[in-house]
Write a protein that holds these residues in place. Structure first.
Motif, PDB file in Angstrom:
ATOM      1  N   THR A   1       0.724  -1.150   0.079  1.00 22.30           N
ATOM      2  CA  THR A   1       0.165  -0.067  -0.005  1.00 22.30           C
ATOM      3  C   THR A   1       0.893   1.364   0.020  1.00 22.30           C
TER       4      THR A   1
ATOM      5  N   SER B   1       0.889   3.889  -2.948  1.00 18.72           N
ATOM      6  CA  SER B   1       0.747   5.593  -2.593  1.00 18.72           C
ATOM      7  C   SER B   1       1.963   6.122  -3.127  1.00 18.72           C
TER       8      SER B   1
ATOM      9  N   SER C   1       1.741  -6.293  -5.904  1.00 18.81           N
ATOM     10  CA  SER C   1       1.536  -4.627  -6.064  1.00 18.81           C
ATOM     11  C   SER C   1       1.916  -4.106  -7.201  1.00 18.81           C
TER      12      SER C   1
ATOM     13  N   TYR D   1      -6.737  -5.571  -5.832  1.00 12.07           N
ATOM     14  CA  TYR D   1      -7.249  -4.621  -6.560  1.00 12.07           C
ATOM     15  C   TYR D   1      -7.838  -5.128  -7.923  1.00 12.07           C
TER      16      TYR D   1
END
Length: 487
Positions: free
Chosen positions: A235, A239, A259, A287
């Motif tokens: 995360t 970001s 990711s 996601y």
């Protein structure tokens, strides 16, 4: 570091082949070095600088005209040299600052500087001159710091350089350190703006993934390398990178595999990705967004220690490149479960999307069958460079028949496990076979570089002039030792 050419002539005895040819030609024809056209000088310089900088230094001594054209290229990129005694106990640093301070007119040519931590460690007396010289490189664009594995817990030298760099128009900043980046150094780095390239490589210390810095670089940064992402939550990584929408090239080491698709969904301009695949990233990304980046270059580095890893690897790669855009695919891998093999279905699925775009395929550490090789040569008509390992082959004729389908192939590197025994064709490969392969398509043939095992074969047309003034072209193949950078 290349010193003043007039000081280098004694220590360098290597004269490049291009310079030799010029001197040989001048022995037969009335060539005046002072009258060589500048555009010809520039063409020779471009080749010499790519081959050997020592040859470039020698070429600069050919004439005053050549010297003045060559100097800007010689001083464009500078670094230091370390001379170590035979017993390894004494070190002498040769630093470009010594010459630059004597020849201040050369400062304007400097575009890239590489500084090493060992300079201050071995010869601290040089540091004032190093800092003075750097501050006068008013056209500097790129700066690299490498601590060379030495303990740089005292950041004084690096911090002093960073203070100077803030006043210069640099666009590239590269930091390589084994001891880690201290909070004081990181705070100073985060003050930089308007950078186009940032590379952070660190073996120890806290991972530095641009937290607190990325939002300040979002408008300009196009090239990023993060050499230590292990332990950073996905995360946080997503970001941070989402604040860099102009990234075109990204290299990540240690980033969580699950990711990567989400990272690609936030980088619409990304065209080159170099990353790793871990068996721990087998779970489906939480996601739902698919990548929006249309990658042209993809490099994947991985090892597999479980039976399921390779199967998930292929579907993971396909997920990263869903659009017809890929021009280069490189896969570096090894397996503890035996030979690492590529499923035929992966090649076929790849062709469905990238059949009309893929030009380079580098898969040295993955075994292919002859049928797989034929699939590559027929399914990708634009293929120009191929590097792979063949599981089993009886003779060279089998491979020749297959690569004849790759009509745009220019460079090929093969590692072959030859089948030997009674009734098996010849597996001996020489310059004769290399020439046969390079010319098998006649005037339409484009293949000019073949690496077979550890031997490099390079083909070229050479014009031979006869005594009567006429001449003819002949195709010659040179044999040499192969290097990793051939492709």
């Amino acid at each position: 570091m290349i010193p003043n050419p007039s000081d280098e002539i004694v220590s360098v005895g290597n004269i490049g082949s291009e310079l030799t040819l010029v001197k040989q030609a001048s022995a037969h024809m009335p060539i005046n070095p002072e009258t060589i056209p500048e555009d010809l000088i520039i063409a020779i310089l471009e080749h010499l600088s790519a081959v050997d900088r020592r040859d470039l230094t020698q070429f600069a001594l050919l004439s005053k005209q050549v010297y003045h054209v060559t100097i800007p290229l010689l001083y464009r990129e500078l670094d230091s040299r370390v001379r170590t005694s035979k017993n390894g106990t004494e070190h002498r640093i040769v630093h470009p600052s010594q010459i630059l301070l004597q020849k201040p007119e050369y400062f304007k040519y400097v575009r890239s500087v590489r500084e090493q931590g060992m300079v201050g460690a071995f010869e601290p007396s040089l540091m004032p001159g190093c800092r003075e010289a750097l501050s006068r490189c008013t056209n500097l664009r790129s700066f690299t710091w490498n601590d060379n594995g030495h303990d740089t817990s005292n950041d004084a030298d690096l911090l002093a350089y960073l203070d100077i760099l803030q006043k210069l128009p640099i666009t590239e900043l590269i930091i390589r350190t084994s001891s880690g980046i201290s909070d004081e150094v990181w705070d100073k780095l985060c003050e930089f703006r308007n950078l186009r390239k940032v590379a952070i490589w660190s073996l120890h210390g806290n991972p530095r993934v641009l937290q607190g810095w990325s939002e300040k670089l979002g408008d300009t940064l196009t090239d990023l390398e993060l050499g230590r992402c292990a332990g950073v939550p996905a995360t946080i990584l997503v970001s941070v990178l989402s604040q860099l929408p102009n990234l075109q090239s990204l290299r990540l080491k240690g980033a969580p595999s699950n990711s990567i698709p989400e990272i690609l969904s936030t980088l619409p301009k990304l065209v080159a990705l170099d990353t790793e695949y871990f068996g721990s990233g087998l779970s489906i990304n939480r996601y739902s967004d698919e990548p929006i980046a249309a990658l042209k270059e993809l490099t994947v580095r991985t090892s597999s220690v479980d039976a399921q890893g390779p199967q998930h690897l292929w579907s993971w790669i396909r997920r990263l490149i869903p659009y017809p855009s890929l021009e280069s695919l490189t896969l570096n891998t090894f397996s503890t479960q035996g030979d690492f093999q590529m499923p035929r279905m992966f090649i076929l699925d790849l062709a469905k999307t990238h059949q009309n775009t893929l030009k380079q395929f580098t898969i040295d550490t993955v075994l292919l069958t002859l049928e797989d090789l034929q699939c590559l040569c027929t399914k990708f008509p634009l293929l120009e460079a191929l590097s792979c390992s063949i599981a089993w082959c009886r003779d060279t004729d089998h491979i020749k028949e297959i690569i004849a389908h790759a009509r745009n192939l220019r460079r090929m590197k093969l590692h072959v496990n030859w089948v030997r025994g009674p009734g098996v064709g010849s597996t001996y490969f020489s310059a004769v076979e290399a020439k046969d392969w390079m010319l098998m398509l006649g005037e339409n043939s484009k293949l000019r570089v073949i690496v077979m095992g550890q031997v490099l074969y390079t083909g070229q047309w050479v014009y031979h002039e006869k005594e009567d003034g006429t001449g003819e072209a002949d195709f010659e193949v040179l044999r040499d030792v192969a290097h990793d950078s051939w492709i």
